[in-house]
Design an enzyme around this catalytic site. Sequence first.
Site, PDB file in Angstrom:
ATOM      1  CG  ASN A 104      -1.638   1.390   0.915  1.00  0.00           C
ATOM      2  OD1 ASN A 104      -1.775   1.401   0.635  1.00  0.00           O
ATOM      3  ND2 ASN A 104      -1.643   2.392   1.980  1.00  0.00           N
ATOM      4  CG  ASP A 196      -5.672   5.328  -2.852  1.00  0.00           C
ATOM      5  OD1 ASP A 196      -5.016   4.456  -2.406  1.00  0.00           O
ATOM      6  OD2 ASP A 196      -5.549   5.788  -4.159  1.00  0.00           O
ATOM      7  CG  ASP A 204      -1.075   7.059  -8.675  1.00  0.00           C
ATOM      8  OD1 ASP A 204      -1.822   6.639  -8.876  1.00  0.00           O
ATOM      9  OD2 ASP A 204      -0.585   7.827  -9.457  1.00  0.00           O
ATOM     10  CG  ASP A 233      -1.383  -5.106   5.570  1.00  0.00           C
ATOM     11  OD1 ASP A 233      -1.267  -5.480   6.915  1.00  0.00           O
ATOM     12  OD2 ASP A 233      -0.250  -3.632   5.342  1.00  0.00           O
ATOM     13  CG  HIS A 237      -6.249   1.038   2.854  1.00  0.00           C
ATOM     14  ND1 HIS A 237      -6.895   2.049   3.614  1.00  0.00           N
ATOM     15  CD2 HIS A 237      -6.376   0.206   3.937  1.00  0.00           C
ATOM     16  CE1 HIS A 237      -7.173   1.668   4.440  1.00  0.00           C
ATOM     17  NE2 HIS A 237      -6.751   0.805   5.073  1.00  0.00           N
ATOM     18  CD  GLU A 263      -5.166  -5.924   7.833  1.00  0.00           C
ATOM     19  OE1 GLU A 263      -5.049  -5.727   8.584  1.00  0.00           O
ATOM     20  OE2 GLU A 263      -4.442  -5.766   6.440  1.00  0.00           O
TER      21      GLU A 263
END
Length: 485
Positions: A104, A196, A204, A233, A237, A263
């Site tokens: 992320n 996000d 991005d 993970d 998001h 997750e």
Amino acid sequence: MERNHTMLQFFEWHVAADGDHWKRLKDAAPELKASGIDAVWIPPVTKGESPDDNGYGVYDLYDLGEFDQKGDVRTKYGTKDELHEAIQACHENGIQVYVDVVMNHKAGADEKETFQVIEVDAENRLEEISEPFEIEGWTKFTFPGRDGKYSDFQWNFDHFNGTDYDAREERTGFFKIVGEGKSWNDQVDDEFGNYDYLMFANLDYNHPEVRDEMINWGKWMSDTLDADGYRLDAIKHISHDFIDDFIRQVKEHRDGNFYMVGEYWNEDIEACGSFLEATDFQLDLFDVQLHYKLHRISEDGRDADLSTLFEGTLVGEFPMNAVTFVDNHDSQPGESLESWVQDWFKQSAYALVLLRADGYPCVFYGDYFGIDGENPIEDKREAIDPLIYARFHRAYGEQDDYFDHPATIGWVRRGVEEIEGSGCAVVVTVGDEGEKRMFVGEHRAGEEWTDYTNSIDEPVVIDDEGYGTFPVQAGSVSVWALPAE
């Protein structure tokens, strides 16, 4: 016949930052396999922003404890060589290894850059609260300690769409990066308007170079470690479209034989179902709904209703895609999603995930080995091991539920011919001591079943009709089956 599988999350938040964790895994592998555990989920193996970082403040994805970066060669858990030795020990003992993958964000950049941002509201990231302005952000990653080995890709602000710190003004905030085609990804969770952005420099995934680099890395690491799967993970998001592509390509690269669990921390079962559908059911998800129900039962005690426990849970709605768990590193005391299942209910909760027909259960390191740190918690291995044993040797066959009372529930696994002695009866109560009369099969008449939790000494004799009257002590669980061999 294939035996039941059990996963162990092999870390908790306060595991000592001594660089010895991979050694601990290597040493533990034989006893884990002997206890009935045949898969481990290990923490992030990549270099974090410091030697104490748990791995979620990820700096260099290609540094697995090999290069002198961010204060040490090793990660919090050890060196790359020690990691290889631990994985090899697991494989030699028939244990699969699932690596925690953090895709992320990135942290601990090597250089600052100047670029334009728009500040957004913390509670609604779709609401802009400033005009475009210039900041200095930590967004340039050159990895000088690695010097281009494995990948010469270097990151700059164009590869991110948000950050949280303006070094020029020395202030934090939620800053959306301005640029051609720059925006929050719309295929994410809708909490805070758009979720996000989570932390640090946010990748991005609308940028093709980012997508390509991350998929190439996912393939590289699966090969480098000979891993058996990934735990993904914070995927609520991350672009659902990217996750779908990442899973598809990595699995194809590994000839389809690669496990994925994500997750997706959201209590809304419909949101989880939509995510599974968007990613074509290619992965499992952790059953967050069941975890919170177990937590609330442990808080409510006698006022809890066990009879509706599995309604609205992932294992209830999507049993083929559910990883069931009691607690993990985020839910443990003092952490970001604290929702700790209280001790009095812990063994019962584990029986509810380990001894049911559906779901892939995951045991938490903090429960199995204890929690370290300023407020240590003793391990509950003595309470959990008999349940893992019962799962491996007894919990097979058709399942009959007796969820006919809010305070006391039970179920029976009828057993299968292929596994001698299989079959069990489980009774859980949040109230006073009680009992359940349950059918286990006419062919079991005359058998003496014992309580694997050792709460009740007297055996239960199965009657001529194939029924047993199975007792349980107040506020506890009893697991009845033929005596352990």
